[in-house]
Design a protein around this motif. Sequence first.
Motif, PDB file in Angstrom:
ATOM      1  N   TYR A 281      27.238 -59.843  30.550  1.00 28.26           N
ATOM      2  CA  TYR A 281      25.885 -59.861  30.018  1.00 28.26           C
ATOM      3  C   TYR A 281      25.067 -58.694  30.584  1.00 28.26           C
ATOM      4  N   VAL A 282      25.386 -58.299  31.817  1.00 30.45           N
ATOM      5  CA  VAL A 282      24.710 -57.145  32.421  1.00 30.45           C
ATOM      6  C   VAL A 282      24.998 -55.893  31.600  1.00 30.45           C
ATOM      7  N   LEU A 283      26.245 -55.752  31.154  1.00 32.93           N
ATOM      8  CA  LEU A 283      26.619 -54.593  30.346  1.00 32.93           C
ATOM      9  C   LEU A 283      25.854 -54.588  29.024  1.00 32.93           C
ATOM     10  N   VAL A 284      25.732 -55.762  28.416  1.00 39.13           N
ATOM     11  CA  VAL A 284      24.993 -55.861  27.156  1.00 39.13           C
ATOM     12  C   VAL A 284      23.538 -55.452  27.358  1.00 39.13           C
ATOM     13  N   ILE A 285      22.911 -55.979  28.393  1.00 40.06           N
ATOM     14  CA  ILE A 285      21.497 -55.683  28.665  1.00 40.06           C
ATOM     15  C   ILE A 285      21.298 -54.199  28.966  1.00 40.06           C
ATOM     16  N   LEU A 286      22.160 -53.634  29.807  1.00 41.03           N
ATOM     17  CA  LEU A 286      22.027 -52.218  30.148  1.00 41.03           C
ATOM     18  C   LEU A 286      22.259 -51.335  28.926  1.00 41.03           C
ATOM     19  N   GLY A 287      23.193 -51.740  28.079  1.00 41.57           N
ATOM     20  CA  GLY A 287      23.437 -50.975  26.860  1.00 41.57           C
ATOM     21  C   GLY A 287      22.219 -50.958  25.954  1.00 41.57           C
ATOM     22  N   VAL A 288      21.598 -52.115  25.785  1.00 40.36           N
ATOM     23  CA  VAL A 288      20.388 -52.213  24.955  1.00 40.36           C
ATOM     24  C   VAL A 288      19.259 -51.383  25.548  1.00 40.36           C
ATOM     25  N   ILE A 289      19.087 -51.478  26.874  1.00 39.17           N
ATOM     26  CA  ILE A 289      18.023 -50.723  27.542  1.00 39.17           C
ATOM     27  C   ILE A 289      18.251 -49.226  27.388  1.00 39.17           C
ATOM     28  N   LEU A 290      19.492 -48.792  27.581  1.00 44.41           N
ATOM     29  CA  LEU A 290      19.808 -47.367  27.499  1.00 44.41           C
ATOM     30  C   LEU A 290      19.545 -46.820  26.108  1.00 44.41           C
ATOM     31  N   VAL A 291      19.997 -47.526  25.085  1.00 43.48           N
ATOM     32  CA  VAL A 291      19.771 -47.076  23.708  1.00 43.48           C
ATOM     33  C   VAL A 291      18.277 -47.041  23.398  1.00 43.48           C
ATOM     34  N   THR A 292      17.553 -48.050  23.874  1.00 45.95           N
ATOM     35  CA  THR A 292      16.100 -48.087  23.660  1.00 45.95           C
ATOM     36  C   THR A 292      15.414 -46.898  24.305  1.00 45.95           C
ATOM     37  N   VAL A 293      15.822 -46.593  25.535  1.00 40.38           N
ATOM     38  CA  VAL A 293      15.246 -45.442  26.251  1.00 40.38           C
ATOM     39  C   VAL A 293      15.501 -44.149  25.489  1.00 40.38           C
ATOM     40  N   LEU A 294      16.716 -43.976  24.984  1.00 39.79           N
ATOM     41  CA  LEU A 294      17.060 -42.754  24.257  1.00 39.79           C
ATOM     42  C   LEU A 294      16.280 -42.643  22.949  1.00 39.79           C
TER      43      LEU A 294
END
Length: 319
Positions: A290-303
């Motif tokens: 779930y950490v990977l999912v959250i970090l992936g969403v955050i990273l894409v949002t930041v970009l």
Amino acid sequence: MIDMKRFMSGGMGIQPIWIFVIVITIFFSVMSDYFLSVGNLTNILVQTSTIGLIALGMTYVMINGNIDLSVGATLGLAASLSVGLQDYGLTVAVLVAIATGVALGALNGLLVWKTGVNAFIVTLGAMIGVRGLIFVYTEEQSFYASNFAFSDFGASSIGPIPVLAIIFLLCTLAMHLVLRRTGHGRNTFAVGGNPEAALDAGIRIGRNMMINFMIVGFFAALAGVLLATQMGAATPNLGRDYELWTITAVVLGGTKLTGGYGSITGTLGGVLAIGVLRNGMNMMQVPAFYVLVILGVILVTVLIIDQQISVKSSKGVQV
């Protein structure tokens, strides 16, 4: 002309990543009585020190407008050398490991500089090649430290603070000062922001990039040695996916993939955001994926947000 004020503005204002770190810290401190304990906070620093050290060098490379995908493999090779060469003396083993990281960084930088091939391609090839060298050197076997002083170092502390955390924080301070207070730091921003203008200003672009690749190679090797002291061993697969975690931390910290903008303080925030999120969710017994999912969403949002801001800025819109 080179707008140095623009280049140097990164990290000097309010950085969103630190707001995120504060918010999740408050959240996890409410959810767990042990989250804000000294032991757990120092544990977070130790857990993030490996990725954090590499991220310091990666920040310089990415401000240049480049990237280094070989850092995980470099870490693995340095770890194996620092353990495998201990029969020749601990000092020799560590120095050879660090020197190998610097040499690999220099080779990457030289190839990018002299051939003009994109750093992504050069370092992708290096990642594959170096990982192969690890398997050749180790013969696909794990190495275990024969010197107890080596493995004891990874568990040592000065007062309540682990030595590994102290090393990470001191290196962070040093790299922040170099980036903000030296000519090399200013040139790094200039090269990444506008290479043509930097060349016209007399900046040696290739030399600056090569030095930064050597810096990230040094930190990847140092991280490998320190990680080996924690484990008391080195495995052929050590460091896999570390390049992805490192790049994620640097991008979360506000460094632009296109170069010319970034800061060490932002990178520190990105590293801690990953560390706090992983640690806090682990304390809440949330499955790691779930950490990977959250970090992936955050990273894409930041970009996406960064891209929108860049587009508006290029059109002269105030943001």
